[in-house]
Each structure stands twice: as C-alpha cells, then as structure tokens.
Design a protein around this motif. Structure first.
Motif, mmCIF file in Angstrom:
data_model
loop_
_atom_site.group_PDB
_atom_site.id
_atom_site.type_symbol
_atom_site.label_atom_id
_atom_site.label_comp_id
_atom_site.label_asym_id
_atom_site.label_seq_id
_atom_site.Cartn_x
_atom_site.Cartn_y
_atom_site.Cartn_z
ATOM 1 N N GLY A 109 0.800 -1.223 0.000
ATOM 2 C CA GLY A 109 0.000 0.000 0.000
ATOM 3 C C GLY A 109 0.831 1.270 0.000
ATOM 4 N N LEU A 110 0.141 2.391 -0.228
ATOM 5 C CA LEU A 110 0.805 3.692 -0.333
ATOM 6 C C LEU A 110 1.501 4.079 0.965
ATOM 7 C CD1 LEU A 110 1.338 6.375 -1.807
ATOM 8 C CD2 LEU A 110 -0.955 7.117 -1.146
ATOM 9 N N GLY A 111 0.836 3.823 2.089
ATOM 10 C CA GLY A 111 1.430 4.162 3.384
ATOM 11 C C GLY A 111 2.738 3.414 3.586
ATOM 12 N N HIS A 112 2.747 2.164 3.206
ATOM 13 C CA HIS A 112 3.954 1.349 3.337
ATOM 14 C C HIS A 112 5.059 1.868 2.402
ATOM 15 C CE1 HIS A 112 6.426 -2.250 2.237
ATOM 16 N NE2 HIS A 112 6.506 -2.312 3.544
ATOM 17 N N ALA A 113 4.669 2.276 1.187
ATOM 18 C CA ALA A 113 5.656 2.806 0.234
ATOM 19 C C ALA A 113 6.340 4.035 0.826
ATOM 20 C CB ALA A 113 4.984 3.152 -1.091
ATOM 21 N N ILE A 114 5.561 4.910 1.436
ATOM 22 C CA ILE A 114 6.133 6.132 2.034
ATOM 23 C C ILE A 114 7.056 5.747 3.200
ATOM 24 C CG2 ILE A 114 5.558 8.275 3.275
ATOM 25 C CD1 ILE A 114 2.931 8.323 1.576
ATOM 26 N N TRP A 115 6.613 4.794 3.985
ATOM 27 C CA TRP A 115 7.417 4.327 5.134
ATOM 28 C C TRP A 115 8.773 3.791 4.691
ATOM 29 C CZ3 TRP A 115 8.748 -0.786 6.754
ATOM 30 C CH2 TRP A 115 9.216 -0.874 8.072
ATOM 31 N N CYS A 116 8.821 3.200 3.485
ATOM 32 C CA CYS A 116 10.088 2.659 2.958
ATOM 33 C C CYS A 116 11.154 3.756 2.826
ATOM 34 C CB CYS A 116 9.879 2.008 1.586
ATOM 35 S SG CYS A 116 8.933 0.482 1.654
ATOM 36 N N PHE A 214 5.952 8.568 10.261
ATOM 37 C CA PHE A 214 6.660 7.292 10.115
ATOM 38 C C PHE A 214 6.417 6.352 11.296
ATOM 39 C CE2 PHE A 214 9.565 9.936 7.345
ATOM 40 C CZ PHE A 214 9.152 9.355 6.163
ATOM 41 N N ASP A 215 6.299 6.927 12.500
ATOM 42 C CA ASP A 215 6.028 6.076 13.673
ATOM 43 C C ASP A 215 4.696 5.365 13.492
ATOM 44 O OD1 ASP A 215 8.267 7.195 14.743
ATOM 45 O OD2 ASP A 215 7.180 8.746 15.852
ATOM 46 N N ILE A 216 3.728 6.114 12.968
ATOM 47 C CA ILE A 216 2.380 5.541 12.806
ATOM 48 C C ILE A 216 2.386 4.513 11.664
ATOM 49 C CG2 ILE A 216 -0.066 6.089 12.405
ATOM 50 C CD1 ILE A 216 0.696 9.016 13.319
ATOM 51 N N LEU A 217 3.014 4.884 10.560
ATOM 52 C CA LEU A 217 3.069 3.951 9.417
ATOM 53 C C LEU A 217 3.798 2.666 9.799
ATOM 54 C CD1 LEU A 217 3.864 6.443 6.506
ATOM 55 C CD2 LEU A 217 1.735 5.163 6.830
ATOM 56 N N GLY A 218 4.786 2.800 10.675
ATOM 57 C CA GLY A 218 5.590 1.649 11.095
ATOM 58 C C GLY A 218 4.783 0.606 11.850
ATOM 59 N N LYS A 219 3.624 1.007 12.350
ATOM 60 C CA LYS A 219 2.786 0.035 13.059
ATOM 61 C C LYS A 219 2.103 -0.908 12.077
ATOM 62 C CE LYS A 219 2.048 2.661 17.221
ATOM 63 N NZ LYS A 219 1.834 4.105 17.297
ATOM 64 N N GLY A 220 2.093 -0.536 10.801
ATOM 65 C CA GLY A 220 1.574 -1.430 9.766
ATOM 66 C C GLY A 220 0.078 -1.704 9.852
ATOM 67 N N ILE A 221 -0.680 -0.694 10.273
ATOM 68 C CA ILE A 221 -2.138 -0.897 10.395
ATOM 69 C C ILE A 221 -2.759 -1.001 9.003
ATOM 70 C CG2 ILE A 221 -4.294 0.110 11.289
ATOM 71 C CD1 ILE A 221 -2.356 1.681 13.277
ATOM 72 N N VAL A 222 -3.503 -2.076 8.806
ATOM 73 C CA VAL A 222 -4.082 -2.349 7.490
ATOM 74 C C VAL A 222 -5.484 -1.744 7.415
ATOM 75 C CG1 VAL A 222 -4.894 -4.221 6.004
ATOM 76 C CG2 VAL A 222 -2.684 -4.414 7.157
ATOM 77 N N GLY A 223 -5.764 -1.041 6.313
ATOM 78 C CA GLY A 223 -7.062 -0.370 6.176
ATOM 79 C C GLY A 223 -7.762 -0.722 4.877
ATOM 80 N N ALA A 224 -8.354 0.290 4.235
ATOM 81 C CA ALA A 224 -9.132 0.078 3.004
ATOM 82 C C ALA A 224 -8.323 -0.707 1.981
ATOM 83 C CB ALA A 224 -9.535 1.435 2.430
ATOM 84 N N GLY A 225 -9.004 -1.616 1.273
ATOM 85 C CA GLY A 225 -8.352 -2.409 0.238
ATOM 86 C C GLY A 225 -7.302 -3.351 0.802
ATOM 87 N N ASN A 226 -7.352 -3.565 2.126
ATOM 88 C CA ASN A 226 -6.389 -4.456 2.777
ATOM 89 C C ASN A 226 -4.958 -3.940 2.660
ATOM 90 O OD1 ASN A 226 -6.549 -6.612 4.402
ATOM 91 N ND2 ASN A 226 -6.408 -8.175 2.790
ATOM 92 N N SER A 235 -5.025 10.145 9.880
ATOM 93 C CA SER A 235 -6.138 10.330 10.826
ATOM 94 C C SER A 235 -5.689 10.008 12.254
ATOM 95 C CB SER A 235 -7.400 9.574 10.403
ATOM 96 O OG SER A 235 -7.173 8.217 10.462
ATOM 97 N N ILE A 236 -4.667 9.184 12.405
ATOM 98 C CA ILE A 236 -4.100 8.951 13.747
ATOM 99 C C ILE A 236 -3.202 10.146 14.139
ATOM 100 C CG2 ILE A 236 -2.594 7.437 15.127
ATOM 101 C CD1 ILE A 236 -3.622 5.105 13.359
ATOM 102 N N LEU A 237 -2.438 10.640 13.153
ATOM 103 C CA LEU A 237 -1.570 11.805 13.403
ATOM 104 C C LEU A 237 -2.374 12.997 13.935
ATOM 105 C CD1 LEU A 237 1.391 12.919 12.982
ATOM 106 C CD2 LEU A 237 0.619 13.765 10.772
ATOM 107 N N LEU A 238 -3.611 13.106 13.448
ATOM 108 C CA LEU A 238 -4.509 14.203 13.857
ATOM 109 C C LEU A 238 -4.717 14.275 15.366
ATOM 110 C CD1 LEU A 238 -7.757 14.479 11.698
ATOM 111 C CD2 LEU A 238 -6.079 16.252 12.216
#
Ligand code: G1P
Length: 295
Positions: A109-116, A214-226, A235-238
């Motif tokens: 996913g996109l979040g994971h790509a950014i985390w890379c 990055f801290d939030i993305l690193g948790k690897g929470i899976v959302g829409a589209g798996n 939305s967590i950063l908020l």
C-alpha cells in the motif's frame, strides 16, 4: 524548517493500463512527449526540492534510465547536429545525486511505500508526490503548498471538490468550518462510499507530512483495500498534530485513469502551438460528427 526532500511512490503495477504496462512502468506512459513521471519531477525541482526519493519496485528500471545520461543517444544526436533534441534529452537529467532509489519489496500500500523512505528522510518534514495526478498550473502546486507550510508549520494535503458519486476513488477529508482555500481537517477516510463520506473534498496526490507519520506507518495498520494507507496514518496523526487541506490553484488530471490520461494529453497538446493548429479542427470535426456541435 524548509521542505527539502520529496518521496515519489512509483512501485505500483499499473494494471489499469494493461496491456500497455505489461513491460513498461505506468509512470513512463507519455503525456504528449514526456513520460508522466517527468511532470511531477519537474514540479518538485521547480518548487525547490533538493532530494527526490523514488520508492520503486520490480520492473521499474526504465525510470532510472530515463533520469540518467545516455551517452550513446547524446553522441548520436550531436553527430547529427540535432541540437534542440540534444538539449531536451540532457535537460531531463537532474544533477547527480538528486535522485535516490529505494525499493518497496512488497505491495502493501501507499502508506507502506512512504514508510520505505523513512531512513532517507530522517527527522524533517517532507513532500510526497503521486505522479498519477498531473496538475496544470501557473505556480507549481508543490510550491503553493510549501508557501502554506511556511505559514502553518503543519502537515498539509492538497484537496479538491469531486463529484459526490466518486468519493470511493479517493481519500476524503472532513473539514472544520466553512470551505476556504485552507481548511483545518478533523478527520480523513480512505475511499468511503458516497453515503459514508464526510464531504466531497478529495485528497489529491500532493502531501507535506511531518516525520511523526513514520512512527504511525511503522505500526503497519491495514485499512481500506487491505493495504497500509497513508490516509489512515494521517487520521491517527490528527490526534497529536493539526493537518490542513489546501485547495490549490490548477487543473488536475488523473493520469492513472484512461479517460483522465486522454484528457491530460489533449489539454497539454493544446498548449503546444505546433500541435494546437492540427488538433483543434480535428476536435471540432469529431464533435460535429458525434452531434455535439452544429455547423
Ligand atoms: C491514493 C490515496 C488517496 C488519494 C489518491 C489521489 O489513492 O490513497 O487517498 O485520494 O491517491 O490520487 P490511489 O489513487 O493510489 O488509489
């Protein structure tokens, strides 16, 4: 603090453009005579970005070659006195060291790509550009956002009103108060159905994010589209930091979509004097024969 680095997630498979993308990255599809990716790279450099981070994947080596010197081609053009082409080809290549490459080895996913890109970004705010969204504007959209960042000192996402029936194609924001060019965001949801969408304000592929993401993305929470979604991470950063939506000046084309890509080709071609003269009569004729224009 200045925004110096920009992440380009370019590992996507481009299935919407098969078979064109079977052996070629979707980012290399042409818009008139430049690959789609080049528009976003030029936008970033024109906005003052100093380091570009490509998060690539398998089968993307054409991207690396495109932004590298090609001595054979340059020599051939020089020998044939094709000076203008030589200049164009050479101008594609940013100063050595401007682009760095890392890989997303799993399509999570996109979040994971950014985390890379986290280790390359380090502890500073940064930009993300999704090359599919090509924006025609007088001032580069990222530059418009960087100006806002200087004032707001917080994460900013580009937003645009979309047809309410299309919310399930985008990340959608929930704005606070009346709609202005800059709105404070109180919620974000990835690809909601029309009936669940908090608004029709869609996230467009330009972000300025603080490194806390990055801290939030690193948790690897899976959302829409798996998938691991940057929208969910925001939305967590908020809960800890404000996030703003910015309605940019410019016309956006979704080049990840066949119709959007065709429209972009038309719009950018019509800006070229050498093509405009041939295209306009063709368009007029086509519209007439489809009953959309009368003699
Ligand atoms: C991504 C984001 C989405 C955003 C969109 C903009 O989706 O996840 O929130 O609205 O880009 O283009 P994708 O188009 O990669 O499915």
């Amino acid at each position: 603090m200045k925004i110096r680095k920009a992440v380009f997630p370019v590992a996507g498979l481009g299935t919407r453009f098969l078979p064109a993308t079977k052996a070629m990255p979707k980012e290399m599809l042409p818009l008139v005579d430049k690959p789609i990716i080049q528009y976003a790279v030029e936008e970033a450099l024109a906005s003052g970005i100093e380091e570009i981070i490509f998060v690539t994947g398998k089968g993307k080596s054409a991207l690396e070659d495109h932004f590298d010197r090609s001595y054979q081609l340059e020599n051939m053009l020089r020998e044939r006195h094709k000076d203008l082409l030589l200049k164009i080809v050479a101008s594609v290549v940013p100063t050595t060291g401007t682009i760095v490459y890392t890989r997303q080895n799993e399509p999570l996913g996109l979040g994971h790509a950014i985390w890379c890109a986290r280790n390359i970004i380090g502890d500073e705010p940064f930009a993300v550009l999704l090359a599919d969204d090509v924006i025609q504007s007088d001032v580069p959209v990222l530059a418009q956002m960087m100006d806002q960042f200087d004032r707001l000192r917080a994460s900013i996402v580009a937003i645009e009103e979309v047809n309410p029936a299309d919310t399930s194609r985008y990340g959608i924001v929930d704005p606070v108060g009346a709609l202005d060019d800059v709105v404070r965001i109180r919620g974000l949801v990835e690809k909601p159905k029309q009936e669940d969408a908090p608004s029709n304000l869609a996230i467009i592929g330009r972000y300025i994010l603080t490194p806390r993401i990055f801290d939030i993305l690193g948790k690897g929470i899976v959302g829409a589209g798996n998938e691991i979604q940057v929208t969910d991470a925001m939305s967590i950063l908020l809960e800890k930091q404000p996030i703003f939506g910015f309605r940019f000046e410019g016309k956006r084309f979704d080049c990840g979509d066949k119709a959007g890509w065709q429209m972009a080709n038309l719009a950018f071609s019509l800006e070229r004097p050498e093509l405009r003269g041939e295209l306009l009569p063709f368009l007029e004729q086509t519209m007439m024969s489809n009953g959309m224009l009368r003699n």
